[in-house]
Design a protein around this motif. Structure first.
Motif, PDB file in Angstrom:
ATOM      1  N   GLU A  49       4.455  15.600  11.504  1.00  0.00           N
ATOM      2  CA  GLU A  49       3.061  15.167  11.619  1.00  0.00           C
ATOM      3  C   GLU A  49       2.821  13.777  11.038  1.00  0.00           C
ATOM      4  O   GLU A  49       1.888  13.083  11.454  1.00  0.00           O
ATOM      5  CB  GLU A  49       2.142  16.196  10.958  1.00  0.00           C
ATOM      6  CG  GLU A  49       2.137  17.513  11.740  1.00  0.00           C
ATOM      7  CD  GLU A  49       1.237  18.565  11.123  1.00  0.00           C
ATOM      8  OE1 GLU A  49       0.532  18.262  10.145  1.00  0.00           O
ATOM      9  OE2 GLU A  49       1.250  19.698  11.635  1.00  0.00           O
ATOM     10  N   ILE A  50       3.633  13.396  10.071  1.00  0.00           N
ATOM     11  CA  ILE A  50       3.501  12.027   9.549  1.00  0.00           C
ATOM     12  C   ILE A  50       3.773  11.027  10.671  1.00  0.00           C
ATOM     13  O   ILE A  50       3.032  10.061  10.867  1.00  0.00           O
ATOM     14  CB  ILE A  50       4.448  11.816   8.340  1.00  0.00           C
ATOM     15  CG1 ILE A  50       3.934  12.618   7.138  1.00  0.00           C
ATOM     16  CG2 ILE A  50       4.582  10.334   8.011  1.00  0.00           C
ATOM     17  CD1 ILE A  50       4.849  12.587   5.935  1.00  0.00           C
ATOM     18  N   SER A  51       4.815  11.282  11.433  1.00  0.00           N
ATOM     19  CA  SER A  51       5.118  10.386  12.555  1.00  0.00           C
ATOM     20  C   SER A  51       4.032  10.427  13.624  1.00  0.00           C
ATOM     21  O   SER A  51       3.690   9.397  14.214  1.00  0.00           O
ATOM     22  CB  SER A  51       6.471  10.750  13.175  1.00  0.00           C
ATOM     23  OG  SER A  51       7.503  10.475  12.258  1.00  0.00           O
ATOM     24  N   ASP A  52       3.477  11.609  13.878  1.00  0.00           N
ATOM     25  CA  ASP A  52       2.384  11.688  14.859  1.00  0.00           C
ATOM     26  C   ASP A  52       1.274  10.715  14.483  1.00  0.00           C
ATOM     27  O   ASP A  52       0.701  10.037  15.343  1.00  0.00           O
ATOM     28  CB  ASP A  52       1.798  13.099  14.908  1.00  0.00           C
ATOM     29  CG  ASP A  52       2.792  14.143  15.382  1.00  0.00           C
ATOM     30  OD1 ASP A  52       3.784  13.770  16.032  1.00  0.00           O
ATOM     31  OD2 ASP A  52       2.581  15.333  15.093  1.00  0.00           O
ATOM     32  N   ALA A  53       0.963  10.681  13.199  1.00  0.00           N
ATOM     33  CA  ALA A  53      -0.125   9.811  12.742  1.00  0.00           C
ATOM     34  C   ALA A  53       0.262   8.336  12.890  1.00  0.00           C
ATOM     35  O   ALA A  53      -0.519   7.528  13.401  1.00  0.00           O
ATOM     36  CB  ALA A  53      -0.461  10.124  11.283  1.00  0.00           C
ATOM     37  N   VAL A  71      -3.227  11.478   6.193  1.00  0.00           N
ATOM     38  CA  VAL A  71      -2.319  10.367   6.487  1.00  0.00           C
ATOM     39  C   VAL A  71      -2.919   9.416   7.523  1.00  0.00           C
ATOM     40  O   VAL A  71      -2.857   8.190   7.368  1.00  0.00           O
ATOM     41  CB  VAL A  71      -0.933  10.885   6.927  1.00  0.00           C
ATOM     42  CG1 VAL A  71      -0.035   9.734   7.359  1.00  0.00           C
ATOM     43  CG2 VAL A  71      -0.281  11.663   5.789  1.00  0.00           C
ATOM     44  N   LEU A  72      -3.520   9.962   8.580  1.00  0.00           N
ATOM     45  CA  LEU A  72      -4.057   9.085   9.621  1.00  0.00           C
ATOM     46  C   LEU A  72      -5.197   8.222   9.077  1.00  0.00           C
ATOM     47  O   LEU A  72      -5.222   7.003   9.302  1.00  0.00           O
ATOM     48  CB  LEU A  72      -4.537   9.918  10.823  1.00  0.00           C
ATOM     49  CG  LEU A  72      -5.067   9.109  12.009  1.00  0.00           C
ATOM     50  CD1 LEU A  72      -4.019   8.141  12.549  1.00  0.00           C
ATOM     51  CD2 LEU A  72      -5.543  10.044  13.122  1.00  0.00           C
ATOM     52  N   ASP A  73      -6.098   8.829   8.347  1.00  0.00           N
ATOM     53  CA  ASP A  73      -7.205   8.042   7.773  1.00  0.00           C
ATOM     54  C   ASP A  73      -6.670   6.971   6.818  1.00  0.00           C
ATOM     55  O   ASP A  73      -7.118   5.823   6.840  1.00  0.00           O
ATOM     56  CB  ASP A  73      -8.176   8.953   7.013  1.00  0.00           C
ATOM     57  CG  ASP A  73      -8.964   9.858   7.947  1.00  0.00           C
ATOM     58  OD1 ASP A  73      -8.976   9.589   9.169  1.00  0.00           O
ATOM     59  OD2 ASP A  73      -9.561  10.835   7.457  1.00  0.00           O
ATOM     60  N   ALA A  74      -5.723   7.374   5.977  1.00  0.00           N
ATOM     61  CA  ALA A  74      -5.182   6.423   5.000  1.00  0.00           C
ATOM     62  C   ALA A  74      -4.433   5.292   5.711  1.00  0.00           C
ATOM     63  O   ALA A  74      -4.519   4.127   5.304  1.00  0.00           O
ATOM     64  CB  ALA A  74      -4.256   7.151   4.030  1.00  0.00           C
ATOM     65  N   LEU A  75      -3.728   5.631   6.782  1.00  0.00           N
ATOM     66  CA  LEU A  75      -3.010   4.596   7.535  1.00  0.00           C
ATOM     67  C   LEU A  75      -3.980   3.623   8.198  1.00  0.00           C
ATOM     68  O   LEU A  75      -3.747   2.409   8.207  1.00  0.00           O
ATOM     69  CB  LEU A  75      -2.130   5.229   8.615  1.00  0.00           C
ATOM     70  CG  LEU A  75      -0.762   5.747   8.184  1.00  0.00           C
ATOM     71  CD1 LEU A  75      -0.167   6.587   9.310  1.00  0.00           C
ATOM     72  CD2 LEU A  75       0.176   4.599   7.824  1.00  0.00           C
ATOM     73  N   LYS A  76      -5.051   4.172   8.770  1.00  0.00           N
ATOM     74  CA  LYS A  76      -6.030   3.289   9.408  1.00  0.00           C
ATOM     75  C   LYS A  76      -6.573   2.288   8.396  1.00  0.00           C
ATOM     76  O   LYS A  76      -6.756   1.107   8.710  1.00  0.00           O
ATOM     77  CB  LYS A  76      -7.174   4.114  10.002  1.00  0.00           C
ATOM     78  CG  LYS A  76      -6.809   4.800  11.307  1.00  0.00           C
ATOM     79  CD  LYS A  76      -7.991   5.619  11.824  1.00  0.00           C
ATOM     80  CE  LYS A  76      -7.650   6.321  13.128  1.00  0.00           C
ATOM     81  NZ  LYS A  76      -8.677   7.311  13.504  1.00  0.00           N
ATOM     82  N   ALA A  77      -6.835   2.767   7.200  1.00  0.00           N
ATOM     83  CA  ALA A  77      -7.354   1.867   6.169  1.00  0.00           C
ATOM     84  C   ALA A  77      -6.289   0.869   5.717  1.00  0.00           C
ATOM     85  O   ALA A  77      -6.586  -0.299   5.463  1.00  0.00           O
ATOM     86  CB  ALA A  77      -7.852   2.685   4.980  1.00  0.00           C
ATOM     87  N   ALA A  78      -5.035   1.339   5.653  1.00  0.00           N
ATOM     88  CA  ALA A  78      -3.965   0.480   5.128  1.00  0.00           C
ATOM     89  C   ALA A  78      -3.427  -0.495   6.172  1.00  0.00           C
ATOM     90  O   ALA A  78      -2.815  -1.502   5.819  1.00  0.00           O
ATOM     91  CB  ALA A  78      -2.826   1.353   4.591  1.00  0.00           C
ATOM     92  N   CYS A  79      -3.634  -0.191   7.437  1.00  0.00           N
ATOM     93  CA  CYS A  79      -3.060  -1.003   8.525  1.00  0.00           C
ATOM     94  C   CYS A  79      -4.167  -1.474   9.460  1.00  0.00           C
ATOM     95  O   CYS A  79      -4.199  -1.076  10.641  1.00  0.00           O
ATOM     96  CB  CYS A  79      -2.033  -0.199   9.317  1.00  0.00           C
ATOM     97  SG  CYS A  79      -0.749   0.556   8.333  1.00  0.00           S
ATOM     98  N   GLN A  81       0.861  -1.176   0.000  1.00  0.00           N
ATOM     99  CA  GLN A  81       0.000   0.000   0.000  1.00  0.00           C
ATOM    100  C   GLN A  81       0.897   1.226   0.000  1.00  0.00           C
ATOM    101  O   GLN A  81       2.017   1.173   0.528  1.00  0.00           O
ATOM    102  CB  GLN A  81      -0.862   0.066   1.274  1.00  0.00           C
ATOM    103  CG  GLN A  81      -1.813  -1.072   1.470  1.00  0.00           C
ATOM    104  CD  GLN A  81      -3.170  -0.810   0.863  1.00  0.00           C
ATOM    105  OE1 GLN A  81      -3.634   0.323   0.806  1.00  0.00           O
ATOM    106  NE2 GLN A  81      -3.802  -1.863   0.382  1.00  0.00           N
ATOM    107  N   THR A  82       0.391   2.315  -0.551  1.00  0.00           N
ATOM    108  CA  THR A  82       1.141   3.567  -0.493  1.00  0.00           C
ATOM    109  C   THR A  82       0.197   4.699  -0.128  1.00  0.00           C
ATOM    110  O   THR A  82      -1.010   4.615  -0.340  1.00  0.00           O
ATOM    111  CB  THR A  82       1.809   3.898  -1.845  1.00  0.00           C
ATOM    112  OG1 THR A  82       0.802   3.905  -2.863  1.00  0.00           O
ATOM    113  CG2 THR A  82       2.886   2.888  -2.182  1.00  0.00           C
ATOM    114  N   ILE A  83       0.780   5.745   0.434  1.00  0.00           N
ATOM    115  CA  ILE A  83       0.019   6.930   0.841  1.00  0.00           C
ATOM    116  C   ILE A  83       0.765   8.159   0.323  1.00  0.00           C
ATOM    117  O   ILE A  83       1.967   8.308   0.569  1.00  0.00           O
ATOM    118  CB  ILE A  83      -0.102   6.988   2.382  1.00  0.00           C
ATOM    119  CG1 ILE A  83      -0.906   5.775   2.885  1.00  0.00           C
ATOM    120  CG2 ILE A  83      -0.748   8.302   2.829  1.00  0.00           C
ATOM    121  CD1 ILE A  83      -0.841   5.566   4.393  1.00  0.00           C
ATOM    122  N   ASN A  84       0.062   9.002  -0.403  1.00  0.00           N
ATOM    123  CA  ASN A  84       0.622  10.289  -0.835  1.00  0.00           C
ATOM    124  C   ASN A  84       0.249  11.319   0.219  1.00  0.00           C
ATOM    125  O   ASN A  84      -0.895  11.757   0.299  1.00  0.00           O
ATOM    126  CB  ASN A  84       0.051  10.664  -2.206  1.00  0.00           C
ATOM    127  CG  ASN A  84       0.586  12.004  -2.707  1.00  0.00           C
ATOM    128  OD1 ASN A  84       1.138  12.800  -1.944  1.00  0.00           O
ATOM    129  ND2 ASN A  84       0.420  12.251  -3.998  1.00  0.00           N
TER     130      ASN A  84
END
Lengths: 336, 336
Positions: free
Chosen positions: B226-230, B204-212, B195-198
């Motif tokens: 902020e990427i790390s925060d997510a 980022v948080l929403d996309a990560l939740k979906a991807a992970c 999976q990838t996220i732009n």
């Protein structure tokens, strides 16, 4: 024996600092036990900062306390009735049990305590969960080595006090941070800490710079917040930061912001490791033996702050966040 | 052969984002070598984000660059003259050398490269410092295991791209975060990221939740902020956070604030470890061999972004912070 059983329930979730209104003392009849169970009379119960997290309704590493249920914590008590072949009346046991005069157990959540080895209260402190936390944090994560500089926040608490003494046993230079003159004097004069800092009256960063001229190799953190910001500025190459507790943050209603620390971790090739003592459940035996041996040899001292009466457990718990206690905070529910 | 030698010096310290005015191209005569030394013709030089830290006048894990001195970075080149018995004219070497057409070495800061094994440029990338960084970070700190979920920030950079592919080799599920459609398409289509996220177009948080959906076991962080925060919001029990780089922070004039993360590390018994590749200097041989083997077997792909001309090195360096490059950013100073 009483035919009544008092208990303390959580009746509302704290917003920020806990208050008496979050707790309620209720009285029920003494529970009866079934085949395989035993009845335990609570002698001491333990109040611990980590319980604050369980009072929020959020799943973390442990399930949250349920509202209107009896609170669960560390208890040492006496078996007063047993229908379980592994436990006899009169034996002393320790485990996670209710904040009640009496508790029922099936034996799976308790361990036997030998009252001839040490005062039974120590099974909730120096030779209990706080002692194990200090032991595994400092030695397994921190890998403390002779000559290293160790800084401990919350140094006069149940965990910090043990961590500092183990660091001394291992030949480290130990700096303790605590929040009153009485506490820092105790650490210096009684426990042999090399330096202490009263964070309420001193500038922590300036005091740390003076106390740690060679930087900080290990930071055993029970507190978090601005104290940690200061310590992290001074870490050495390959420092280890043991994130054991964050008592300064537990009553925050939102996550606090602070300086980002990742850059400092890279610059120092430093480790930061969070943990809870149950991560080491398969090594508790080793921990209990070593802590007990050090206590017996007089190399590991302990101090307890005991309040009497189950009804005073909420105040003792709230007192943790006021910084009332030196050492392990206990509530004596009945006589030994 | 030219009798002149051009070099790039740092003439002022960047305030925030580096600018062309921080650099100066100077021309001197070709250096002469003494007994024991050799002269190296620069073929490729490497521009790397970590160099930004050395441009500040502050001692970190490496000494800062001195003002009005030639910049030092990764170089691969050819020995064109040698008074050192260990090196012959025509051999290819790699090491930390000047941003110059030619450099003098005494042999202690370079290693020989076998040009028959792989293109020599890879000694600055996939089989060089960035490859080693990914290898030791992911495997020694991250301890990546089959079936685990690995998130990589800066996934289309020289290190992230290798880390993601090694994670795939180890049987992990890999999510890459990058900053353009071209980058995320490359990671998905060419390198087999799951999976990838732009981060520039997605939450980022929403996309990560979906991807992970099962959370994050390993976070290989090249970016921070902020990427790390997510990502840190989604870490699992005993997660490992490999703090490799913080490119989002390097141009900040003050340390940025963000949500404190220690509470989350405790709740998840998670590890966060900063490092630099030289921590593993005694294992570089192992790393070079394994990376070279994977490249040869076609299991580890690489991509380079090459600009021509020493005079363009400052622009290539600044471009790292604009996110220009996919894969390893190189400057070709002379022909192979």
């Amino acid at each position: 024996m009483s035919t009544l059983n008092r208990s303390i329930k959580l009746v509302s979730r704290p917003q920020g600092m806990p208050t008496y209104e979050n707790f309620e003392l209720v009285t029920n009849s003494l529970p009866t036990i079934n085949e395989g169970e035993l009845l335990i009379r609570t002698i001491y119960l333990s109040v611990d900062p980590y319980m604050r997290g369980r009072m929020n309704g959020v799943k973390t590493y442990v399930d949250p306390f349920q509202l209107n249920e009896v609170l669960i914590g560390g208890v040492v008590g006496e078996v007063v009735e047993s229908k379980n072949n592994d436990f006899k009346t009169g034996e002393i046991v320790e485990g996670r049990l209710g904040w009640s005069d009496f508790s029922v157990s099936n034996g799976s959540n308790i361990r036997k305590i030998d009252p001839t080895l040490a005062p039974i209260s120590t099974s909730l402190g120096v030779v209990g969960m706080p002692g194990l936390t200090a032991y595994f944090g400092l030695l397994d994560i921190g890998k403390a080595k002779e000559g290293e500089t160790v800084v401990i926040s919350g140094a006069a608490g149940a965990v910090g006090m043990v961590a500092g003494q183990i660091a001394k046993i291992k030949g480290c230079r130990v700096i303790g941070i605590a929040g009153s003159e009485e506490k820092v004097n105790y650490l210096s004069n009684q426990l042999g800490f090399d330096q202490t800092i009263n964070y309420k009256t001193e500038n922590v960063l300036d005091a740390l710079k003076a106390a740690c001229p060679s930087g900080v190799d290990i930071y055993f953190d029970n507190v978090g917040g601005e104290i940690s910001d200061a310590v992290i500025k001074l870490i050495n190459y390959k420092a280890r930061i043991i994130v054991c507790g964050q008592i300064s943050q537990y009553n925050n209603e939102q996550i606090e912001t602070g300086p980002r620390i990742q850059g400092q971790l890279i610059q120092r090739s430093a480790l930061m490791q969070g943990f809870i003592v149950s991560d080491y459940a398969d090594r508790f035996g080793e921990g209990y033996r070593q802590l007990g041996k050090w206590v017996k040899e007089g190399r590991l001292q302990y101090r307890e702050n005991v309040v009497d009466g189950l009804e005073n457990a909420p105040d003792a718990f709230i007192g943790l966040f006021r910084g009332d206690n030196i050492g392990k905070q206990l509530v004596r529910v009945s006589e030994e």
